[in-house]
Design an enzyme around this catalytic site. Structure first.
Site, PDB file in Angstrom:
ATOM      1  N   CYS A   2      -3.815 -41.155  -6.858  1.00 19.94           N
ATOM      2  CA  CYS A   2      -3.445 -40.098  -7.815  1.00 19.94           C
ATOM      3  C   CYS A   2      -4.224 -40.285  -9.126  1.00 19.94           C
ATOM      4  O   CYS A   2      -4.964 -41.239  -9.289  1.00 19.94           O
ATOM      5  CB  CYS A   2      -1.963 -40.155  -8.119  1.00 19.94           C
ATOM      6  SG  CYS A   2      -0.930 -40.260  -6.653  1.00 19.94           S
TER       7      CYS A   2
HETATM    8  N1  GLN Z   1       1.182 -44.031  -2.593  1.00 19.06           N
HETATM    9  C1  GLN Z   1       1.581 -43.016  -3.515  1.00 19.06           C
HETATM   10  C2  GLN Z   1       1.952 -41.726  -2.836  1.00 19.06           C
HETATM   11  O1  GLN Z   1       1.851 -41.580  -1.666  1.00 19.06           O
HETATM   12  C3  GLN Z   1       0.535 -42.770  -4.576  1.00 19.06           C
HETATM   13  C4  GLN Z   1      -0.677 -42.221  -3.975  1.00 19.06           C
HETATM   14  C5  GLN Z   1      -1.831 -42.191  -4.896  1.00 19.06           C
HETATM   15  O2  GLN Z   1      -1.964 -42.931  -5.849  1.00 19.06           O
HETATM   16  N2  GLN Z   1      -2.706 -41.338  -4.528  1.00 19.06           N
HETATM   17  O3  GLN Z   1       2.338 -40.825  -3.521  1.00 19.06           O
END
Ligand code: GLN
Length: 235
Positions: A2
């Site tokens: 994210c």
């Molecule tokens: N693992 C987390 C999720 O699935 C964060 C994913 C991310 O950082 N892209 O939301």
């Protein structure tokens, strides 16, 4: 992974942080510039902020959240209201869900314990985390957030090192705020800091090409408060 963004400073319109800059979270939701894991962040978004005392009505210290499992770029309602939302302390994120994680608003950062707003950019093996009482979702980030809240934000660095040692594949980039402090960790992904005249921005990647953006080294805690900015190595 994210992308997330935090603000601590003078009250500003949320739109000026999240939607308006040329490489804002809105743009990072479909065209991030520094993302190493995942292509775009279309699996939801969340914006959290703290209010301040005004007149005889005070919601100072109460975190407010607006979260959605849809892409930020298509949310016309949020785009309409965001210019009217003003805050001195903001935590916002756009999400690229890890494979196997639910796509739902409750799995979307920022998470809260009623005092802090917290975003996690990364991944962690849920089997290695203790089962916290109050996770908002079965998503790894929600369980990690609840674990951090249970241990207390003063132990954030120790908690990250402990989990990182237990799960060598984990990426543990945290961004959290409580209205008077903005705290972040770098553990496996990028983070930049912008010291503006009216406050400090921490963001997974710069939202514009202002030459004052600085990269934060990996494996650090960044602590922003009225007294200034502190960098602490995580060992
Ligand atoms: N693992 C987390 C999720 O699935 C964060 C994913 C991310 O950082 N892209 O939301």
């Amino acid at each position: 992974m994210c992308r997330h963004l935090g603000w601590l400073g003078a009250p500003v319109a949320v739109s000026t942080l999240v939607l308006d800059p040329p490489h804002s979270l809105r743009v990072q939701s479909y065209a991030p510039r520094r993302q190493k894991h995942g292509l775009m962040n279309a699996d939801g978004w969340g914006v959290g902020f703290f209010g301040r005392a005004s007149g005889d009505f005070s919601d100072e210290g109460v975190p407010r959240r607006w979260r959605s499992p849809a892409p930020l770029w298509g949310d016309a309602s949020f785009a309409s209201v965001a210019p009217a939302l003003r805050s001195h302390c903001v935590v916002a994120a756009v999400r690229s869900a890890t494979v196997g994680m639910p796509i739902e608003a409750s799995a979307t950062a920022p998470f809260t314990d009623g005092q802090w707003l917290l975003s996690h950019n990364g991944v962690v093996d849920r089997a290695l985390l203790p089962v916290p009482r109050l996770a908002e979702s079965v998503c790894d980030s929600a369980i990690l957030a609840a674990t951090i809240f249970e241990r207390g934000m003063d132990a954030l660095g120790d908690t990250i090192v402990e989990i990182g040692d237990a799960d060598p594949l984990a990426r543990l980039n945290i961004l959290a705020a409580n209205g008077s402090r903005l705290v972040a960790t770098t553990w496996g992904d990028t983070l930049s800091i912008l010291r503006r005249d009216d406050g400090v921005v921490l963001a997974s990647e710069p939202y514009d090409d202002d030459p004052r953006w600085e990269d934060v080294p990996d494996r650090h805690v960044v602590d922003v408060a009225a007294g200034g900015v502190t960098f602490i190595p995580l060992v």
